[in-house]
Design a protein around this motif. Structure first.
Motif, PDB file in Angstrom:
ATOM      1  N   THR A  41       7.889   2.261  -5.052  1.00  0.00           N
ATOM      2  CA  THR A  41       6.886   1.455  -4.370  1.00  0.00           C
ATOM      3  C   THR A  41       5.571   1.584  -5.125  1.00  0.00           C
ATOM      4  O   THR A  41       5.359   2.569  -5.841  1.00  0.00           O
ATOM      5  N   TYR A  42       4.714   0.582  -4.926  1.00  0.00           N
ATOM      6  CA  TYR A  42       3.424   0.602  -5.611  1.00  0.00           C
ATOM      7  C   TYR A  42       2.401  -0.214  -4.831  1.00  0.00           C
ATOM      8  O   TYR A  42       2.745  -0.947  -3.909  1.00  0.00           O
ATOM      9  N   GLU A  43       1.123  -0.079  -5.211  1.00  0.00           N
ATOM     10  CA  GLU A  43       0.026  -0.798  -4.574  1.00  0.00           C
ATOM     11  C   GLU A  43       0.095  -2.276  -4.944  1.00  0.00           C
ATOM     12  O   GLU A  43      -0.046  -2.640  -6.112  1.00  0.00           O
ATOM     13  N   THR A  44       0.264  -3.113  -3.948  1.00  0.00           N
ATOM     14  CA  THR A  44       0.426  -4.545  -4.176  1.00  0.00           C
ATOM     15  C   THR A  44      -0.817  -5.183  -4.774  1.00  0.00           C
ATOM     16  O   THR A  44      -0.734  -5.931  -5.749  1.00  0.00           O
ATOM     17  N   PRO A  98      -2.989  -0.550   3.829  1.00  0.00           N
ATOM     18  CA  PRO A  98      -2.789  -0.927   2.421  1.00  0.00           C
ATOM     19  C   PRO A  98      -1.485  -1.705   2.222  1.00  0.00           C
ATOM     20  O   PRO A  98      -0.484  -1.432   2.878  1.00  0.00           O
ATOM     21  N   VAL A 100       1.837  -2.502   0.307  1.00  0.00           N
ATOM     22  CA  VAL A 100       2.788  -1.743  -0.500  1.00  0.00           C
ATOM     23  C   VAL A 100       3.969  -2.648  -0.830  1.00  0.00           C
ATOM     24  O   VAL A 100       4.504  -3.325   0.046  1.00  0.00           O
ATOM     25  N   THR A 101       4.359  -2.643  -2.090  1.00  0.00           N
ATOM     26  CA  THR A 101       5.487  -3.443  -2.552  1.00  0.00           C
ATOM     27  C   THR A 101       6.602  -2.523  -3.045  1.00  0.00           C
ATOM     28  O   THR A 101       6.341  -1.488  -3.656  1.00  0.00           O
ATOM     29  N   LYS A 107      -3.282  -3.942  -6.432  1.00  0.00           N
ATOM     30  CA  LYS A 107      -3.621  -3.482  -7.778  1.00  0.00           C
ATOM     31  C   LYS A 107      -2.694  -4.072  -8.854  1.00  0.00           C
ATOM     32  O   LYS A 107      -3.140  -4.427  -9.937  1.00  0.00           O
ATOM     33  N   TYR A 108      -1.395  -4.193  -8.530  1.00  0.00           N
ATOM     34  CA  TYR A 108      -0.428  -4.587  -9.554  1.00  0.00           C
ATOM     35  C   TYR A 108       0.223  -5.958  -9.349  1.00  0.00           C
ATOM     36  O   TYR A 108       0.874  -6.465 -10.260  1.00  0.00           O
ATOM     37  N   GLU A 138      -3.751  -5.404   4.448  1.00  0.00           N
ATOM     38  CA  GLU A 138      -4.624  -5.733   3.323  1.00  0.00           C
ATOM     39  C   GLU A 138      -4.363  -7.139   2.780  1.00  0.00           C
ATOM     40  O   GLU A 138      -5.279  -7.806   2.300  1.00  0.00           O
ATOM     41  N   GLY A 179       1.592  -4.133   4.841  1.00  0.00           N
ATOM     42  CA  GLY A 179       0.276  -4.643   4.510  1.00  0.00           C
ATOM     43  C   GLY A 179       0.024  -6.093   4.858  1.00  0.00           C
ATOM     44  O   GLY A 179      -1.017  -6.628   4.520  1.00  0.00           O
TER      45      GLY A 179
END
Length: 152
Positions: free
Chosen positions: A80-83, A69, A71-72, A85-86, A35, A103
């Motif tokens: 971990t979280y959506e890169t 997707p 991921v960070t 988005k955040y 992504e 990603g």
């Protein structure tokens, strides 16, 4: 425009693979594209369609893209979280000590191809190995369950 360079590299790899494996035609190539890889997918497909005609084994192929997707990972809280988005700051603890873990790749996931061998020979080989794989999988999982039982 790095899309063109990537396509040229992929086409060269596929030409080499086709020669080594006696592949006569590639029907499709599936790529996993991150992504946040920086690849512009519309331009990527346009480059593919332009260059595939210069490679006989790819001439009729289709390029399929699967988006992975981003991921960070946050070293502050371990989550971990959506890169996309955040961004770089962790949404859980607001730390900036974060690292992209997925990603940003571009990977050949699958190639559908036809080989120089006749279909009958290929089907026979596939059937023979299919039986072996089924027996092997059952034995492997039985052994794994036995080992887990011994541990606890």
């Amino acid at each position: 425009m790095h899309e063109m360079g990537i396509i040229l590299h992929i086409a060269k790899m596929l030409d080499e693979t086709a020669e080594e494996q006696h592949i006569t035609k590639i029907g499709s190539v599936t790529l996993e594209v991150g992504e946040v890889s920086g690849i512009m997918t519309d331009l990527f497909v346009d480059c593919w369609n332009y260059f595939k005609v210069k490679h006989p084994v790819l001439a009729e192929s289709e390029l399929r893209l699967v988006t992975i997707p981003a991921v960070t990972y946050c070293s502050g809280c371990g989550k971990t979280y959506e890169t996309v988005k955040y961004g770089k700051e962790c949404p859980y603890c607001h730390s900036g000590e974060t690292w992209l873990v997925d990603g940003n790749q571009c990977v050949i996931k699958e190639i559908e191809a036809e080989c120089a061998e006749s279909e009958d020979e290929y089907e026979d080989e596939e059937e023979e190995f299919g039986d072996f794989d089924d027996d092997f999988d059952d034995e492997y999982y039985d052994d794994e369950e036995d080992e887990e039982g011994d541990m606890g």
